[in-house]
Scaffold this motif. Sequence first.
Motif, PDB file in Angstrom:
ATOM      1  N   GLY A   1       1.343 -92.689  78.305  1.00 35.81           N
ATOM      2  CA  GLY A   1       1.206 -93.808  77.377  1.00 35.81           C
ATOM      3  C   GLY A   1       0.195 -94.815  77.879  1.00 35.81           C
ATOM      4  O   GLY A   1      -0.328 -94.730  78.986  1.00 35.81           O
ATOM      5  N   ASN A   2      -0.090 -95.798  77.042  1.00 37.39           N
ATOM      6  CA  ASN A   2      -1.077 -96.792  77.442  1.00 37.39           C
ATOM      7  C   ASN A   2      -0.489 -98.207  77.507  1.00 37.39           C
ATOM      8  O   ASN A   2      -1.226 -99.173  77.515  1.00 37.39           O
TER       9      ASN A   2
ATOM     10  N   PHE B   1      14.900 -87.182  78.817  1.00 32.37           N
ATOM     11  CA  PHE B   1      14.202 -87.699  79.997  1.00 32.37           C
ATOM     12  C   PHE B   1      12.823 -87.086  80.157  1.00 32.37           C
ATOM     13  O   PHE B   1      11.883 -87.770  80.554  1.00 32.37           O
ATOM     14  N   LYS B   2      12.666 -85.789  79.852  1.00 33.89           N
ATOM     15  CA  LYS B   2      11.343 -85.164  79.920  1.00 33.89           C
ATOM     16  C   LYS B   2      10.389 -85.824  78.930  1.00 33.89           C
ATOM     17  O   LYS B   2       9.234 -86.116  79.270  1.00 33.89           O
ATOM     18  N   ASN B   3      10.877 -86.062  77.727  1.00 29.50           N
ATOM     19  CA  ASN B   3      10.044 -86.710  76.714  1.00 29.50           C
ATOM     20  C   ASN B   3       9.696 -88.139  77.129  1.00 29.50           C
ATOM     21  O   ASN B   3       8.545 -88.575  77.021  1.00 29.50           O
ATOM     22  N   TRP B   4      10.679 -88.870  77.600  1.00 29.80           N
ATOM     23  CA  TRP B   4      10.467 -90.251  78.032  1.00 29.80           C
ATOM     24  C   TRP B   4       9.490 -90.310  79.201  1.00 29.80           C
ATOM     25  O   TRP B   4       8.574 -91.137  79.223  1.00 29.80           O
ATOM     26  N   GLN B   5       9.639 -89.418  80.182  1.00 25.23           N
ATOM     27  CA  GLN B   5       8.735 -89.383  81.332  1.00 25.23           C
ATOM     28  C   GLN B   5       7.320 -89.048  80.885  1.00 25.23           C
ATOM     29  O   GLN B   5       6.353 -89.637  81.378  1.00 25.23           O
ATOM     30  N   ASN B   6       7.189 -88.132  79.934  1.00 18.20           N
ATOM     31  CA  ASN B   6       5.875 -87.785  79.407  1.00 18.20           C
ATOM     32  C   ASN B   6       5.220 -88.998  78.745  1.00 18.20           C
ATOM     33  O   ASN B   6       4.039 -89.271  78.963  1.00 18.20           O
TER      34      ASN B   6
ATOM     35  N   LYS C   1       7.523 -95.288  89.067  1.00 21.76           N
ATOM     36  CA  LYS C   1       6.815 -94.040  88.747  1.00 21.76           C
ATOM     37  C   LYS C   1       7.617 -93.126  87.830  1.00 21.76           C
ATOM     38  O   LYS C   1       7.054 -92.354  87.085  1.00 21.76           O
ATOM     39  N   THR C   2       8.952 -93.184  87.931  1.00 23.91           N
ATOM     40  CA  THR C   2       9.785 -92.315  87.114  1.00 23.91           C
ATOM     41  C   THR C   2      10.746 -93.143  86.276  1.00 23.91           C
ATOM     42  O   THR C   2      11.105 -94.263  86.639  1.00 23.91           O
ATOM     43  N   VAL C   3      11.157 -92.566  85.171  1.00 23.04           N
ATOM     44  CA  VAL C   3      12.092 -93.251  84.281  1.00 23.04           C
ATOM     45  C   VAL C   3      13.518 -92.874  84.649  1.00 23.04           C
ATOM     46  O   VAL C   3      13.765 -91.778  85.139  1.00 23.04           O
ATOM     47  N   HIS C   4      14.428 -93.791  84.456  1.00 19.51           N
ATOM     48  CA  HIS C   4      15.843 -93.534  84.664  1.00 19.51           C
ATOM     49  C   HIS C   4      16.637 -94.646  84.009  1.00 19.51           C
ATOM     50  O   HIS C   4      16.099 -95.704  83.682  1.00 19.51           O
ATOM     51  N   LEU C   5      17.910 -94.394  83.792  1.00 22.13           N
ATOM     52  CA  LEU C   5      18.764 -95.359  83.121  1.00 22.13           C
ATOM     53  C   LEU C   5      19.365 -96.382  84.075  1.00 22.13           C
ATOM     54  O   LEU C   5      19.846 -97.416  83.642  1.00 22.13           O
TER      55      LEU C   5
END
Length: 163
Positions: free
Chosen positions: A46-47, A36-41, A57-61
């Motif tokens: 990202g572009n 999740f830290k990597n995905w959020q980063n 704003k945040t990633v989640h499953l």
Amino acid sequence: MKKPILSPKKTITEGVVMKALNPRCKLKQHLQELFFKNWQNLWDNGNTERFVRKVLKTVHLKPVFWTREGSFGRVFVTGHGPFPSFLNRFLLSDSDSCACGEVGDPIHFATSCPLTLSWHIRKPSTSLESLWYLRVLENPNSRNRIINMIKFIIDNENIMRLE
């Protein structure tokens, strides 16, 4: 050469200290946190999918509010679909203008276009735009207006573009 076997008492006092492995569930939890830290980063830096980032704003499953029919919400938030601004960006149209003369993006059609007056919703202030998207897509009435508006644009795309 064989290693001497230590008695239990000697093992406790003189034996080699071994670190016990974490249980499988702890390892799984740690890997998930790293994932999740990597995905959020990637999401933050990202572009791609910058339009969706306005809303999410945040990633989640956990699935968001985009169910099968709610895919129109995704079309609305991303701006992908029958909108002149999208078609022009990908060179599928010569102009990004709506038939009324303004830029044909989703917010224009949802808030100010005279051709979609029946489905208008209140226009957001610039500072609250991301919150506005969330509220519109969470509200069943607003979501139905967006769905019907997009269906109308698709059915009448020949009159919706300025060519």
